[in-house]
Design a protein around this motif. Structure first.
Motif, PDB file in Angstrom:
ATOM      1  N   ASP A  65      20.366 -16.044   4.439  1.00  0.00           N
ATOM      2  CA  ASP A  65      20.315 -17.052   5.489  1.00  0.00           C
ATOM      3  C   ASP A  65      18.942 -17.712   5.539  1.00  0.00           C
ATOM      4  O   ASP A  65      18.838 -18.929   5.748  1.00  0.00           O
ATOM      5  CB  ASP A  65      20.638 -16.391   6.834  1.00  0.00           C
ATOM      6  N   TYR A  66      17.897 -16.896   5.342  1.00  0.00           N
ATOM      7  CA  TYR A  66      16.529 -17.424   5.324  1.00  0.00           C
ATOM      8  C   TYR A  66      16.366 -18.469   4.223  1.00  0.00           C
ATOM      9  O   TYR A  66      15.877 -19.583   4.460  1.00  0.00           O
ATOM     10  CB  TYR A  66      15.558 -16.263   5.128  1.00  0.00           C
ATOM     11  N   TYR A  68      18.746 -20.074   2.550  1.00  0.00           N
ATOM     12  CA  TYR A  68      19.662 -21.203   2.748  1.00  0.00           C
ATOM     13  C   TYR A  68      19.113 -22.165   3.796  1.00  0.00           C
ATOM     14  O   TYR A  68      19.124 -23.383   3.608  1.00  0.00           O
ATOM     15  CB  TYR A  68      21.031 -20.673   3.172  1.00  0.00           C
ATOM     16  N   THR A  69      18.621 -21.584   4.901  1.00  0.00           N
ATOM     17  CA  THR A  69      18.072 -22.427   5.958  1.00  0.00           C
ATOM     18  C   THR A  69      16.834 -23.177   5.473  1.00  0.00           C
ATOM     19  O   THR A  69      16.650 -24.360   5.775  1.00  0.00           O
ATOM     20  CB  THR A  69      17.730 -21.569   7.186  1.00  0.00           C
ATOM     21  N   SER A  72      17.892 -25.910   3.253  1.00  0.00           N
ATOM     22  CA  SER A  72      18.539 -26.966   4.043  1.00  0.00           C
ATOM     23  C   SER A  72      17.504 -27.831   4.734  1.00  0.00           C
ATOM     24  O   SER A  72      17.616 -29.063   4.754  1.00  0.00           O
ATOM     25  CB  SER A  72      19.478 -26.335   5.083  1.00  0.00           C
ATOM     26  N   TRP A 303      10.540 -25.219  11.149  1.00  0.00           N
ATOM     27  CA  TRP A 303      11.120 -24.096  10.407  1.00  0.00           C
ATOM     28  C   TRP A 303      10.274 -22.835  10.568  1.00  0.00           C
ATOM     29  O   TRP A 303      10.804 -21.721  10.609  1.00  0.00           O
ATOM     30  CB  TRP A 303      11.237 -24.466   8.941  1.00  0.00           C
ATOM     31  N   THR A 306      11.331 -21.156  13.638  1.00  0.00           N
ATOM     32  CA  THR A 306      12.627 -20.497  13.391  1.00  0.00           C
ATOM     33  C   THR A 306      12.447 -19.278  12.518  1.00  0.00           C
ATOM     34  O   THR A 306      13.085 -18.238  12.739  1.00  0.00           O
ATOM     35  CB  THR A 306      13.582 -21.493  12.714  1.00  0.00           C
TER      36      THR A 306
END
Length: 588
Positions: A65-66, A68-69, A72, A303, A306
């Motif tokens: 997820d890290y 991919y985010t 993105s 980011w 996040t």
């Protein structure tokens, strides 16, 4: 310093007490405690396997997820920068094409003579200024490169441009858009020139200059995030419009010129050890390259927040999961250990009881065997004494009567000892609730150890409070309790030791028996483990670790409580609290 060491020792003691029982367990009986399972190993494997099964998927999912985010967000920033660069590119391209089209229309719509007329040329310039901004002047150049007509603020009439690159380019391509330069005006400007080809092979060129204020304002109107900026360079990397971060006007940029492409391109570059996102776009039909520059650090600031929250969530999750795994594993393994200890204690109690029963039967057999000859001796001695007593000759002869009296007294003493052995054996074999005098039981136990105390010069002091009531209890269990405690005290003392026994009655209607010795003592680390099966402080001296474990179980069975206090080198005190009535478990 002493206080600090005391605090450290106290802290270590508290930590050792917090350890679960199976981690505090160790065998001092040479591995004969009957424990088959390695609970520490089970506990470690349970934590390890559960942690792997739980944490590995969590870490993998979080990592995916890290990434991919992150991709993105980087992709979104790149696309956003591309869109902004494309819009600026279209605006700049339209700016030049619009003005190039206007000049092309004028040069085709007007004859050479009209353009050569200064008044007519000035009127055209006024019309252009009213329709478009940025036109600084207007000039007509013949095919020899001579500027034959000029209107504008500068004295450029008669200037000859023959042989200059831009004049050669306009002859070849039909138009020319220049870099930003100083030129004769000594001020930043750019030039657009358009060629008119005549039927007889002749041509002339209409040339205009623009100040860069309108051009620069066109770029500055776009709002760029990430502390970004947009500027224009030529194909040699020379800056053509103002730049806040890079070099001044007409200086070279600090990164390589992007390769030619028909599309808007984006790439990562390093400038002064900082990472930048650079978007480049070649402006069609011009020498210009649009550069949109953004700091990657600024772009991923959102980011970063996040990411920190994601890492924080992961760390908190791992800590919580590990704590839960540790707690559950410890709880389960500790319960397994407790059940195993109960199983072992039950087996050891049966073994211990069988040993005591065997000893009791052996003692009873010995007592019976001794009682028979003692009865005969007592009978014959009494008969002889009676015979001599009835005879006047020996009636007062102390040489004969005194030995006979001594024989009869010794036989009676032996009879008391054998009766005591028989009573002890009977109470071991039978479990009967009866009215018991605690003081009498203690004295009976001490009578068995009297000779050992005399041999080792151990002074025994018994202090009895007034009005100690009898209690309802199993006499045999009470005998075993005190016998084990006193034996343990004897084992802890050297020759010349002291044993104090104090019997009292407290406000909670309990009889308190305190047995204190001045032996080696027990360390604070071991004092919490002395009632565990097979734990023994008599390392290398034959201790089995069964006595106190069985004693603890017997005290629990009769509804009492047992505690211990000890100081290394000073001695140990065992306190047994006995209720006046037997417990339910004892009655059953």
């Amino acid at each position: 310093m002493a206080e600090r060491n005391a605090l450290i020792e106290r802290g270590m003691l508290i930590l050792s007490q917090l350890k679960p029982a199976f981690l505090r367990h160790h065998s001092d009986s040479g591995g004969s405690d009957g424990q088959i399972l390695n609970f520490r190993r089970i506990w470690e494997l349970a934590i390890l396997l559960t942690s792997i099964v739980t944490l590995v998927p969590l870490i993998l999912i979080t990592s995916v997820d890290y990434q991919y985010t992150k991709r993105s967000i980087e992709s979104e920033n790149s696309l956003r920068t591309l869109r902004v660069a494309s819009n600026i590119r279209h605006s700049i391209s339209f700016f030049f094409h619009e003005r190039l089209a206007a000049l092309s229309f004028i040069v085709r719509d007007s004859s050479y003579e009209e353009l050569a007329d200064p008044e007519k040329l000035e009127q055209i310039l006024l019309n252009l200024r009213q329709s478009f901004s940025g036109f600084a002047d207007l000039g007509l150049i013949n095919q020899s490169g001579l500027q034959v007509s000029y209107v504008g603020p500068y004295n450029l009439l008669g200037k000859n441009y023959d042989g200059q690159p831009w004049f050669e380019e306009v002859q070849e391509k039909g138009f020319h858009i220049s870099d930003v330069f100083l030129g004769f005006r000594d001020a930043p400007h750019l030039v657009i020139a358009v060629k008119r080809q005549l039927a007889d092979g002749q041509f002339y060129v209409l040339r205009t200059a623009f100040d860069t204020e309108r051009f620069n304002g066109l770029i500055a109107n776009f709002d760029l995030s990430g502390r970004g900026e947009a500027f224009v360079i030529n194909q040699k990397g020379i800056i053509q419009s103002p730049s806040r971060r890079n070099a001044k006007l007409f200086e070279k940029v600090e990164f390589a010129v992007p390769p030619h492409s028909e599309r808007t391109e984006v790439m990562d570059v390093m400038i002064n050890d900082e990472s930048f996102l650079v978007c480049s776009a070649y402006i069609p039909d011009t020498p210009y390259i649009l550069i949109v520059l953004k700091e990657k650090e600024e772009l991923i600031k959102v980011w970063k927040g996040t990411r920190l929250r994601l890492i924080g969530f992961l760390v908190v999750s791992i800590v919580v999961i590990l704590l839960v795994i540790l707690g559950v594993s410890t709880y389960m393994v500790n319960n397994m250990y407790t059940l195993d200890q109960r199983r072992l204690a039950a087996l050891h109690k049966v073994e211990y009881s069988n040993k005591l029963a065997s000893i009791g039967r052996l003692a009873a057999g010995i007592a019976h065997e001794i009682n028979n000859p003692l009865a005969i001796i007592n009978e014959k001695a009494g008969l002889i004494k009676d015979l001599f007593t009835y005879t006047k000759t020996y009636q007062n002869d102390e040489k004969i009567i005194a030995p006979l009296t001594s024989i009869i007294s010794s036989v009676e003493r032996c009879g008391k000892i054998t009766r005591r052995l028989l009573g002890f054996a009977r109470h071991i074999d039978d479990s009967v609730i009866d009215t018991v005098d605690v003081v009498a039981v203690i004295e009976e136990v001490l009578s068995f150890l009297k000779k050992e105390a005399e041999y080792r010069s151990i002074a025994i002091k018994v202090e009895i409070a007034d009005q100690i009531p009898p209690l309802q209890c199993d006499r045999g269990k009470l005998q075993q309790i005190f016998l084990n405690i006193v034996n343990n005290a004897f084992a802890a003392m050297d020759v010349g030791g002291k044993l104090d026994i104090k019997v009292s009655y407290d406000s909670q209607e309990r009889i308190l028996v305190k047995v204190r010795d001045n032996g080696y003592g027990i360390s604070q680390e071991d004092i919490g483990k002395i009632f565990e099966p097979f734990f023994s402080t008599k390392k290398g001296s034959g201790g089995t670790g069964l006595g106190l474990s069985v004693t603890y179980g017997l005290v629990q069975e009769i509804g009492g409580k047992i505690g211990v206090e000890s100081v290394v080198g000073e001695g140990t005190t065992f306190t047994v609290a006995l209720p006046l009535t037997a417990s339910t478990a004892d009655r059953e």
